[in-house]
Design a protein around this motif. Structure first.
Motif, PDB file in Angstrom:
ATOM      1  N   VAL A 162       1.246  -1.010   0.194  1.00 42.54           N
ATOM      2  CA  VAL A 162       0.258  -0.146   0.195  1.00 42.54           C
ATOM      3  C   VAL A 162       0.514   0.944  -0.013  1.00 42.54           C
ATOM      4  O   VAL A 162       0.780   2.331  -1.111  1.00 42.54           O
ATOM      5  CB  VAL A 162      -0.509   0.131   1.293  1.00 42.54           C
ATOM      6  N   MET A 163       1.910   1.064   0.714  1.00 39.21           N
ATOM      7  CA  MET A 163       2.713   2.513   0.547  1.00 39.21           C
ATOM      8  C   MET A 163       4.080   2.528  -0.745  1.00 39.21           C
ATOM      9  O   MET A 163       3.368   3.434  -1.032  1.00 39.21           O
ATOM     10  CB  MET A 163       3.595   2.323   1.733  1.00 39.21           C
ATOM     11  N   ALA A 164       3.701   1.690  -1.251  1.00 38.14           N
ATOM     12  CA  ALA A 164       4.779   1.798  -2.447  1.00 38.14           C
ATOM     13  C   ALA A 164       3.786   2.644  -2.814  1.00 38.14           C
ATOM     14  O   ALA A 164       4.054   3.655  -4.116  1.00 38.14           O
ATOM     15  CB  ALA A 164       5.153   0.230  -3.232  1.00 38.14           C
ATOM     16  N   LYS A 165       2.126   1.994  -3.685  1.00 35.75           N
ATOM     17  CA  LYS A 165       1.153   2.557  -4.058  1.00 35.75           C
ATOM     18  C   LYS A 165       0.824   3.716  -4.266  1.00 35.75           C
ATOM     19  O   LYS A 165       0.980   5.041  -4.814  1.00 35.75           O
ATOM     20  CB  LYS A 165      -0.311   1.544  -3.840  1.00 35.75           C
ATOM     21  N   VAL A 166       1.342   4.208  -3.045  1.00 41.17           N
ATOM     22  CA  VAL A 166       0.886   5.907  -2.195  1.00 41.17           C
ATOM     23  C   VAL A 166       2.130   6.561  -2.959  1.00 41.17           C
ATOM     24  O   VAL A 166       1.984   7.162  -2.679  1.00 41.17           O
ATOM     25  CB  VAL A 166       0.936   6.025  -0.600  1.00 41.17           C
ATOM     26  N   ALA A 167       3.117   6.249  -2.704  1.00 42.91           N
ATOM     27  CA  ALA A 167       4.467   6.715  -2.937  1.00 42.91           C
ATOM     28  C   ALA A 167       4.363   7.139  -4.502  1.00 42.91           C
ATOM     29  O   ALA A 167       5.239   8.106  -4.924  1.00 42.91           O
ATOM     30  CB  ALA A 167       5.747   5.687  -2.433  1.00 42.91           C
ATOM     31  N   ARG A 168       3.498   5.914  -5.257  1.00 40.77           N
ATOM     32  CA  ARG A 168       4.367   6.193  -6.963  1.00 40.77           C
ATOM     33  C   ARG A 168       3.103   7.665  -7.178  1.00 40.77           C
ATOM     34  O   ARG A 168       3.132   8.598  -7.877  1.00 40.77           O
ATOM     35  CB  ARG A 168       3.671   5.131  -7.526  1.00 40.77           C
ATOM     36  N   GLN A 169       1.606   7.611  -6.092  1.00 36.51           N
ATOM     37  CA  GLN A 169       0.923   8.458  -6.634  1.00 36.51           C
ATOM     38  C   GLN A 169       1.045  10.546  -6.219  1.00 36.51           C
ATOM     39  O   GLN A 169       1.459  11.178  -7.028  1.00 36.51           O
ATOM     40  CB  GLN A 169      -0.729   8.235  -5.749  1.00 36.51           C
ATOM     41  N   LEU A 170       2.377  10.146  -4.783  1.00 42.18           N
ATOM     42  CA  LEU A 170       2.779  11.262  -4.597  1.00 42.18           C
ATOM     43  C   LEU A 170       3.987  12.319  -5.588  1.00 42.18           C
ATOM     44  O   LEU A 170       4.065  13.309  -5.610  1.00 42.18           O
ATOM     45  CB  LEU A 170       3.302  10.698  -3.454  1.00 42.18           C
ATOM     46  N   ALA A 171       4.391  11.024  -6.098  1.00 39.07           N
ATOM     47  CA  ALA A 171       6.126  11.779  -7.107  1.00 39.07           C
ATOM     48  C   ALA A 171       5.484  11.385  -8.018  1.00 39.07           C
ATOM     49  O   ALA A 171       6.186  11.407  -9.162  1.00 39.07           O
ATOM     50  CB  ALA A 171       7.271  10.307  -6.476  1.00 39.07           C
ATOM     51  N   GLY A 172       4.333  10.766  -8.878  1.00 36.44           N
ATOM     52  CA  GLY A 172       4.174  10.880 -10.362  1.00 36.44           C
ATOM     53  C   GLY A 172       4.366  11.966 -10.490  1.00 36.44           C
ATOM     54  O   GLY A 172       3.825  12.793 -10.336  1.00 36.44           O
ATOM     55  N   LEU A 173       4.145  11.431 -12.397  1.00 41.58           N
ATOM     56  CA  LEU A 173       4.067  12.630 -13.120  1.00 41.58           C
ATOM     57  C   LEU A 173       2.874  12.788 -14.223  1.00 41.58           C
ATOM     58  O   LEU A 173       2.685  13.251 -16.007  1.00 41.58           O
ATOM     59  CB  LEU A 173       5.063  12.794 -13.866  1.00 41.58           C
ATOM     60  N   GLY A 174       1.354  12.440 -13.329  1.00 39.59           N
ATOM     61  CA  GLY A 174       0.363  12.599 -14.309  1.00 39.59           C
ATOM     62  C   GLY A 174      -0.184  11.207 -14.426  1.00 39.59           C
ATOM     63  O   GLY A 174       0.637  10.315 -14.821  1.00 39.59           O
ATOM     64  N   LEU A 175      -0.948  11.530 -14.811  1.00 35.86           N
ATOM     65  CA  LEU A 175      -1.868  10.665 -15.710  1.00 35.86           C
ATOM     66  C   LEU A 175      -1.167  10.117 -16.973  1.00 35.86           C
ATOM     67  O   LEU A 175      -0.772  11.360 -18.208  1.00 35.86           O
ATOM     68  CB  LEU A 175      -3.366  11.135 -15.993  1.00 35.86           C
ATOM     69  N   LEU A 176      -1.778   9.447 -18.051  1.00 32.27           N
ATOM     70  CA  LEU A 176      -1.330   8.930 -19.537  1.00 32.27           C
ATOM     71  C   LEU A 176      -2.085   9.218 -20.549  1.00 32.27           C
ATOM     72  O   LEU A 176      -3.436  10.355 -19.630  1.00 32.27           O
ATOM     73  CB  LEU A 176      -1.954   7.672 -19.763  1.00 32.27           C
TER      74      LEU A 176
END
Length: 444
Positions: free
Chosen positions: A124-138
């Motif tokens: 769950v934390m890995a998914k949250v981290a990806r959401q926090l640091a992502g660069l937007g949607l496709l």
């Protein structure tokens, strides 16, 4: 930042759409010029963030443009009706729940170790981290089919149309040697055209004499490669408003791409309203956009030349803090040697403070903090081409190693200008001339 009053517009007045809000813009100018007062955000840290370098190097201006994510708005010409969206916020950039991270973790958060080894929780934390640091949607739609790559052959390929590249182009023209000058901007000149004016700097008066067939603008050199046809530059360019790959085969490559503005480590240096010095001079000289009141910090001749330029164009210069040297003769009246800079403000810059050398702490009100320091060399292309790129401890930079005539460790690669460690525009032009003269002597 604001548009200077009593200055005629440099293009047709249009509007762009920022998440349902209509904003005025000038057709053809970078979208980011119209957004500097719109409260853009950091793409990673969920804090207010604005464009910094206006050179496509810092990523602070990335937005979703007409459904395409991660577009550099500082290099994207404005079009009427263009739809702009901020990225990576929930539920919106104006009310972003993830801004609470700074409050919840005032000393920072290491998501790599949080809940590590705990079943389910670490996933769950890995998914949250990806959401926090992502660069937007496709993107919302598939990318259009790209045009096939085309090949160009020339005797000399010159990357960068600034002082060094233009000086080299003049030499090659005089020697009747075929060349292609590749410039990622839409106009030649570099800092000669939009930097702070330099006393004794080279002129741009004869740029129009270069053959149009020898110049490629809005073109970015992506890499140096080899195939069955020989060695070539992979160049991304725009043809008929569509991207295209051009393979530029050449006997010699002269690399003069300059450098990009670095940041300085000081408190609140990521607030909207903190800009690179070269970004400020670009906005002023090309687009008539400038702060009302500015504080400048950094070192070098460009720092003081920029302060004088802003003052002449009507910006109030509240402070000029030279972090390394005593201000030279002719510096702005507020110029001092000092240290410990700090930007102040909640959603944007409202003040700047520093410690005067031999004195106490001082604070001034301003709406922009301009960071003017020597650029960091854009050495990547040269290193890929086989040049040696050592770290210069004295200057704290990686620089391309050349001899006095611009020769690198790679036999067919030459370099000149800021990429070899900086200097004045006059120095860069002289280096460009020497390199061009040297490489002509080695052509078959």
């Amino acid at each position: 930042m604001r548009r200077l009053p009593d200055v005629p517009p440099r293009g047709r007045a249009i509007t762009v759409d920022l998440e349902g809000e209509s904003l005025p813009a000038i057709e053809g100018e970078p979208v980011a010029c119209s957004l500097v007062a719109a409260g853009d955000r950091s793409i990673k840290y969920h804090r207010p963030r604005g464009p910094y370098c206006f050179a496509g190097a810092c990523s602070h201006c990335l937005m979703r443009v007409d459904g395409v994510p991660n577009v550099y708005t500082c290099r994207t010409p404005a079009r009427d009706g263009m739809k702009l969206e901020r990225q990576n916020a929930y539920p919106s950039a104006k009310v972003d729940l993830f801004e609470s991270i700074d409050w919840a973790f005032p000393k920072g958060m290491d998501h790599h170790e949080m809940f590590a080894g705990v079943p389910v929780a670490e996933q769950v934390m890995a998914k949250v981290a990806r959401q926090l640091a992502g660069l937007g949607l496709l993107p919302k739609a598939p990318a259009p089919a790209l045009a096939p790559a085309r090949a160009v052959r020339t005797r000399v390929a010159v990357v960068g149309g600034g002082a060094a590249g233009l000086a080299a182009a003049r030499v090659l023209t005089e020697r009747d040697v075929g060349f292609l000058l590749i410039e990622r901007d839409d106009a030649l000149g570099g800092r000669l055209a939009h930097g702070a004016p330099e006393a004794g700097g080279p002129s741009l008066d004869d740029v129009h004499r270069l053959s149009p067939s020898s110049v490629m603008t809005r073109a970015t050199a992506l890499g140096l490669y080899d195939d069955e046809g020989g060695r070539f530059l992979a160049v991304g360019t725009w043809e008929a408003d569509a991207p295209r790959l051009v393979k530029v085969y050449s006997e010699r490559f002269l690399l003069t791409p300059g450098g990009h503005p670095p940041t300085l480590p000081f408190e609140n240096n990521d607030l909207p309203g903190v800009y690179a010095g070269r970004a400020a001079s670009l906005l002023l000289r090309r687009y008539d956009v400038a702060p009302e009141t500015a504080a400048l910090v950094g070192w070098g001749a460009e720092l003081h030349a920029l302060a004088n330029l802003l003052h002449e164009r009507g910006t109030k210069v509240a402070a000029v803090v030279d972090l390394r040297d005593t201000p030279p003769p002719g510096a702005h009246a507020t110029a001092v040697r000092g240290g410990e800079p700090k930007a102040h403000g909640l959603r944007g810059v409202s003040a700047f403070s520093y410690t005067r050398e031999g004195g106490g702490r001082e604070k001034v009100s301003c709406d922009a903090v301009l960071v003017s320091v020597p650029v960091s060399p854009s050495f990547e292309l040269a290193r890929q081409g086989g040049a040696k790129v050592p770290f210069d401890e004295q200057r704290g930079l990686f620089v391309v190693e050349t001899d006095a005539d611009g020769r690198t460790q790679a036999q067919d690669v030459y370099a000149a200008g800021d990429v070899t460690g900086g200097g004045t525009a006059k120095d860069a032009a002289a280096a460009g001339r020497r390199a061009a003269q040297a490489l002509v002597g080695g052509l078959s």
